[in-house]
Design an enzyme around this catalytic site. Structure first.
Site, PDB file in Angstrom:
ATOM      1  N   ASP A 205       0.922  -1.203  -0.266  1.00  0.00           N
ATOM      2  CA  ASP A 205      -0.156  -0.202   0.054  1.00  0.00           C
ATOM      3  C   ASP A 205       0.933   1.268  -0.047  1.00  0.00           C
ATOM      4  O   ASP A 205       2.161   1.147   0.021  1.00  0.00           O
ATOM      5  CB  ASP A 205      -0.802   0.356   1.293  1.00  0.00           C
ATOM      6  CG  ASP A 205      -0.141   0.212   2.669  1.00  0.00           C
ATOM      7  OD1 ASP A 205       1.171   0.136   2.467  1.00  0.00           O
ATOM      8  OD2 ASP A 205      -0.782   0.394   3.436  1.00  0.00           O
ATOM      9  N   ASP A 207       1.539   4.956   2.323  1.00  0.00           N
ATOM     10  CA  ASP A 207       0.806   5.221   3.689  1.00  0.00           C
ATOM     11  C   ASP A 207       1.444   6.933   3.725  1.00  0.00           C
ATOM     12  O   ASP A 207       2.600   7.331   3.271  1.00  0.00           O
ATOM     13  CB  ASP A 207       1.712   4.814   4.841  1.00  0.00           C
ATOM     14  CG  ASP A 207       1.527   3.225   4.479  1.00  0.00           C
ATOM     15  OD1 ASP A 207       0.534   2.864   5.197  1.00  0.00           O
ATOM     16  OD2 ASP A 207       2.531   2.602   4.408  1.00  0.00           O
ATOM     17  N   ASP A 300      -3.398   4.429   2.800  1.00  0.00           N
ATOM     18  CA  ASP A 300      -3.472   4.753   4.067  1.00  0.00           C
ATOM     19  C   ASP A 300      -3.285   6.339   4.255  1.00  0.00           C
ATOM     20  O   ASP A 300      -2.222   6.695   3.886  1.00  0.00           O
ATOM     21  CB  ASP A 300      -2.662   4.265   5.127  1.00  0.00           C
ATOM     22  CG  ASP A 300      -2.942   2.645   5.196  1.00  0.00           C
ATOM     23  OD1 ASP A 300      -4.422   2.225   4.665  1.00  0.00           O
ATOM     24  OD2 ASP A 300      -2.219   1.764   5.846  1.00  0.00           O
TER      25      ASP A 300
HETATM   26  P1  8DG Z   1       4.410  -2.608   2.780  1.00  0.00           P
HETATM   27  O1  8DG Z   1       3.074  -1.603   3.048  1.00  0.00           O
HETATM   28  O2  8DG Z   1       5.260  -2.125   2.264  1.00  0.00           O
HETATM   29  O3  8DG Z   1       4.086  -3.827   2.858  1.00  0.00           O
HETATM   30  O4  8DG Z   1       5.040  -2.441   4.506  1.00  0.00           O
HETATM   31  P2  8DG Z   1       5.036  -1.005   5.380  1.00  0.00           P
HETATM   32  O5  8DG Z   1       4.651   0.099   4.810  1.00  0.00           O
HETATM   33  O6  8DG Z   1       6.014  -1.158   6.303  1.00  0.00           O
HETATM   34  O7  8DG Z   1       3.767  -1.807   6.436  1.00  0.00           O
HETATM   35  P3  8DG Z   1       2.055  -0.994   6.635  1.00  0.00           P
HETATM   36  O8  8DG Z   1       1.356  -2.038   7.123  1.00  0.00           O
HETATM   37  O9  8DG Z   1       1.563  -0.146   5.592  1.00  0.00           O
HETATM   38  O10 8DG Z   1       2.133  -0.084   7.884  1.00  0.00           O
HETATM   39  C1  8DG Z   1       3.286   1.073   7.846  1.00  0.00           C
HETATM   40  C2  8DG Z   1       3.850   1.168   9.174  1.00  0.00           C
HETATM   41  O11 8DG Z   1       3.123   1.694  10.295  1.00  0.00           O
HETATM   42  C3  8DG Z   1       4.280  -0.371  10.007  1.00  0.00           C
HETATM   43  O12 8DG Z   1       5.524  -0.402   9.929  1.00  0.00           O
HETATM   44  C4  8DG Z   1       3.612  -0.178  11.396  1.00  0.00           C
HETATM   45  C5  8DG Z   1       2.979   1.084  11.420  1.00  0.00           C
HETATM   46  N1  8DG Z   1       1.742   1.158  12.059  1.00  0.00           N
HETATM   47  C6  8DG Z   1       1.427   1.999  13.097  1.00  0.00           C
HETATM   48  N2  8DG Z   1      -0.152   1.756  13.423  1.00  0.00           N
HETATM   49  C7  8DG Z   1      -0.429   0.888  12.473  1.00  0.00           C
HETATM   50  C8  8DG Z   1      -1.679   0.443  12.164  1.00  0.00           C
HETATM   51  O13 8DG Z   1      -2.601   0.910  12.895  1.00  0.00           O
HETATM   52  N3  8DG Z   1      -1.788  -0.551  11.061  1.00  0.00           N
HETATM   53  C9  8DG Z   1      -0.691  -0.634  10.490  1.00  0.00           C
HETATM   54  N4  8DG Z   1      -1.082  -1.531   9.284  1.00  0.00           N
HETATM   55  N5  8DG Z   1       0.548  -0.139  10.558  1.00  0.00           N
HETATM   56  C10 8DG Z   1       0.621   0.670  11.582  1.00  0.00           C
HETATM   57  O14 8DG Z   1       2.286   2.602  13.515  1.00  0.00           O
HETATM   58 MN    MN Z   2       2.761   0.356   3.585  1.00  0.00          MN
HETATM   59 MN    MN Z   3      -0.483   0.800   5.601  1.00  0.00          MN
END
Ligand code: 8DG
Ligand code: MN
Ligand code: MN
Length: 376
Positions: A205, A207, A300
C-alpha cells in the site's frame, strides 16, 4: 565517514532500534525461512514464537556478512534453540524442512490465501477454516457468507491489490494526495511514510501522514478529501476511522497497539494509460474501451495534530519490528512509554515534547537511525 569497526557479535544489541538495518540483506535464505515460521505462528496466534522468529530474522538482516557456519552466529542475540535448529539445517541442507512443511501445510496455505484479501485477518480466516472452507474459490462460491464492505472491496479488486505497488505508482498517487489536500489546506504537510519512506521499491500500500503546521486545524479535511475523490470518480473504497485521542492520554504500553489518529483506509483508482498495443489490439479486434486503463491501489491516510507529528512519523515509518523494539527499549531500558502520539518519562512524570524524529531518539539516548536504516 567513520572507519569500519571490526564486527563483534556480543556487542550487537537485542533491540533493532540500536542497529542499522538497510535493505541489503545477505541472509535472505535464513530470514525468508524465519518469516514463514513466524507467519505460521501468527496464524496460530502464538505471539511468543512468532516474535522469536521475527527478532531472529531482524538480527540476520542486520548482519554485514552471510552466515555460512554455526560459529558465525555465536554471541548474537535472539538466537534461541528453535532458531538455531532452522539455521543449522539451512547451512547443512540448503533449506529448512520445517519451513517447507509449513509451506505445504493445508491450514497455512488456506490462511495465506484468506489473509491476502484486504479486510481479512487471522480471526476471519480461522472462522472460515473451521467452516471447512479452504480456498478463495470456496469463499466466493459460498453465498451464505456475510462479507464486510471492506472484504467485498478486497475481493472486487483482488488482482490489482495483490500485485505490488511500484515506486512510480507511489509517486503518481503522492501527487494526487498532495494536490487534493492542498486544495483545502495549502500549508498542510504531506509525507509518504511506511515502506516507501524506508526506501523500499515496492509496497502493499502507500502510507501518507498529513499534518497542518500552525494554529489552523481542520477536523473535516479527511472528509473533504475523500468527498472530492468520490466526485472525481477516483475513490473505489474508503473507511474513515475517527480520532479517539484524549488530551493528556497516557501512551499505550502495548508493543503492537493501534493508535488513535483520525485515518482512512482507502482504495484509489489510479488511471494509467496502458502502453500502446493498438497494433496487437486491431489485429485481434479488441475494443479499446474494454481495456482496463486503471489500477486499484491501497492508500492509508493518517491525520496527526502538529505537536504529535514526529511521533506519528516515527511510528508509521516502521518497520513494524523497528517500532516494536523502540517501544520495548523505551520501557525496559529507559522507564519511558512511547507510542505514536507521545513519549512519557515515568521517573520524571512528564511528557517529553519532540518536533522531529531526531529529538525522539535523543530523548531515548539512542543514536539517530535514518528511515532507510529501519528495515529491521
Ligand atoms: P508495506 O506496506 O510495503 O507492505 O510495508 P509497510 O509500509 O512497512 O507496512 P504497513 O502495514 O503499510 O504499515 C506501515 C507502518 O505503520 C508499519 O511499519 C507499522 C506502522 N503502524 C502503526 N500503526 C499501524 C496500524 O494501525 N496499522 C498498520 N497496518 N500499521 C501501523 O504505527
Ligand atoms: Mn505500507
Ligand atoms: Mn499501511
Amino acid at each position: 565517514e567513520s572507519e569500519a569497526l571490526p564486527f563483534v557479535a556480543s556487542k550487537v544489541s537485542q533491540y533493532s532500534c540500536q542497529r542499522k538495518t538497510t535493505l541489503n540483506n545477505c541472509n535472505k535464505k535464513f530470514t525468508d525461512a524465519f518469516e514463514i515460521m513466524a507467519e505460521n505462528y501468527e496464524f496460530k496466534e502464538n505471539e511468543i514464537f512468532c516474535l522469536e522468529f521475527l527478532r531472529a530474522a531482524s538480527v540476520l538482516k542486520f548482519l554485514p556478512f552471510p552466515v555460512i557456519r554455526m560459529k558465525d552466529i555465536q554471541g548474537l542475540p535472539c538466537m534461541g534453540d528453535r532458531v538455531r535448529d532452522v539455521i543449522e539445517e539451512i547451512i547443512e541442507e540448503g533449506e529448512s524442512s520445517r519451513a517447507k512443511e509449513v509451506l505445504n501445510d493445508e491450514r497455512y496455505k488456506s490462511f495465506k490465501q484468506f489473509t491476502s484479501v484486504f479486510g481479512v485477518g487471522v480471526k476471519t480466516s480461522e472462522k472460515w477454516y473451521r467452516m471447512g472452507l479452504r480456498t478463495l474459490e470456496d469463499i466466493k462460491a459460498d453465498k451464505s457468507l456475510k462479507l464486510s464492505k471492506m472484504q467485498k472491496a478486497g475481493f472486487l479488486y483482488y488482482e490489482d491489490l495483490v500485485s505490488c505497488v511500484s515506486k512510480a505508482e507511489a509517486d503518481a498517487v503522492s501527487l494526487i494526495v498532495r494536490n487534493t489536500v492542498c486544495t483545502f489546506l495549502p500549508d498542510a504537510l504531506v509525507t509518504i511514510t511506511g515502506g516507501f519512506r524506508r526506501g523500499k521499491k515496492t509496497g502493499h500500500d502507500i502510507d501518507f501522514l498529513i499534518t497542518n503546521p500552525g494554529p489552523r486545524e481542520d477536523d473535516d479535511l479527511l472528509h473533504k478529501v475523500v468527498d472530492l475523490w468520490k466526485k472525481q470518480g477516483l475513490l473505489l473504497y474508503c473507511d474513515i476511522i475517527e480520532s479517539t485521542f484524549l488530551k493528556e492520554q497516557m501512551p499505550s504500553r502495548k508493543v503492537d497497539a493501534m493508535d488513535s489518529f483520525q485515518k482512512c483506509f482507502a482504495i484509489l483508482k489510479l488511471c494509467q494509460p496502458r502502453v500502446d498495443n493498438s497494433c496487437y489490439n486491431t489485429s485481434k479486434n479488441i475494443d479499446m474501451a474494454e481495456v482496463k486503463d486503471w489500477k486499484a491501489i491501497r492508500v492509508d491516510l493518517i491525520i496527526a495534530p502538529f505537536e504529535q507529528y514526529a511521533f506519528a512519523l516515527l511510528g508509521w515509518t516502521g518497520s513494524r519490528q523497528f517500532g516494536r523494539d523502540l517501544r520495548r527499549y523505551a520501557i525496559h531500558e529507559k522507564k519511558m512509554i512511547l507510542d505514536n502520539h507521545a513519549l512519557y518519562d515515568r521517573k520524571k512524570r512528564i511528557f517529553l515534547k519532540a518536533r522531529s524524529e531526531e529529538e525522539i531518539f535523543a530523548h531515548l539516548d539512542l543514536d539517530y537511525v535514518e528511515p532507510w536504516e529501519r528495515n529491521a
